[in-house]
Scaffold this active site. Structure first.
Site, PDB file in Angstrom:
ATOM      1  N   GLY A 185     -36.479 -17.226  37.375  1.00 30.24           N
ATOM      2  CA  GLY A 185     -37.099 -18.495  37.073  1.00 30.24           C
ATOM      3  C   GLY A 185     -36.113 -19.630  36.889  1.00 30.24           C
ATOM      4  O   GLY A 185     -34.927 -19.512  37.177  1.00 30.24           O
TER       5      GLY A 185
ATOM      6  N   CYS B  42     -40.164 -24.814  34.303  1.00 30.11           N
ATOM      7  CA  CYS B  42     -40.169 -23.749  35.311  1.00 30.11           C
ATOM      8  C   CYS B  42     -40.173 -24.288  36.740  1.00 30.11           C
ATOM      9  O   CYS B  42     -40.504 -23.562  37.684  1.00 30.11           O
ATOM     10  CB  CYS B  42     -41.353 -22.802  35.098  1.00 30.11           C
ATOM     11  SG  CYS B  42     -41.368 -22.051  33.462  1.00 30.11           S
TER      12      CYS B  42
END
Length: 226
Positions: free
Chosen positions: A74, A175
């Protein structure tokens, strides 16, 4: 399968991220070597950004908050007071199915927020638990998941937004997702819900699913003998 719960520190006893990471690594070594039972660390951090392996330098925030590069997948995210952090350190059998492990964590977190009165759902192609915008507003993430598996053993885990300040998320793109937002249990319910208010329930659900978490694998299909 045994699963040990360890409340490392909740408000006002916040746990420095680097200290928690060192503790994770120590426990990870023991669990992967089968010298310790599977363990979940539950805690709150002081404000900190963590940068996953796909984070690019230009994505780093510039508000002066500490940024810690880490080895999970991520991109960039924020942890801070009011967010219940869970680090399940679990030895998985082979063949490992990381996606299945993440889906089980999502199910656990969805049940927790749904029991509190929040309709948490999955969003196709994205990890974590979401409150859907139903086309009227963006989908909002209420629980994030980011893990790493090394030596068949998990690290990192989940962040459940309870009553944390959402202003921190305006300093970066959480993210790397540009078409979604973030919310908390408190915002959804219109009343204050702290990590201390939900930690008992989180422990119960994790313990109830201990065997499933530790068996996150896809069974091999044996070929029939002629």
């Amino acid at each position: 399968m045994s699963l040990v719960m360890n409340r490392v520190g909740l408000a006002p006893e916040y746990v420095d991220y680097r200290e928690a990471l060192a503790l994770q690594e120590e426990i990870h070594r023991s669990v992967s070597n089968e010298e310790r039972d599977n363990t979940v660390l539950l805690l709150e951090h002081p404000p900190v950004y963590t940068a996953g392996k796909r984070t690019e330098k230009h994505e780093y925030p510039t508000d002066g908050t500490d940024v810690v590069p880490i080895d999970r997948g991520g991109k960039l995210t924020w942890h801070g007071p009011g967010m219940l952090i869970g680090y399940p350190i679990v030895k998985l059998p082979e063949p490992i199915d990381v996606v299945r492990y993440v889906r089980i964590l999502e199910e656990i977190l969805m049940k927790i927020v749904q029991d509190l009165g929040v309709n948490g759902e999955r969003v196709e192609g994205r990890s974590g638990v979401w409150v859907r915008g139903e086309g009227i507003e963006p989908d909002r993430k209420i629980a994030a998941i980011g893990i790493r598996v090394a030596k068949n053993t998990t690290m990192h885990g989940f962040a459940l937004n309870c009553n944390n300040d959402l202003n921190a998320f305006s300093n970066f793109i959480p993210c790397g997702i540009t078409d979604a937002s973030v919310t908390t249990i408190s915002e959804q319910l219109g009343r204050n819900i702290s990590p201390a208010d939900v930690v008992d329930q989180v422990e119960r659900e994790l313990l109830a699913n201990a065997d499933r978490l530790a068996a996150s694998f896809t069974p091999r299909v044996e070929q029939a003998q002629a």
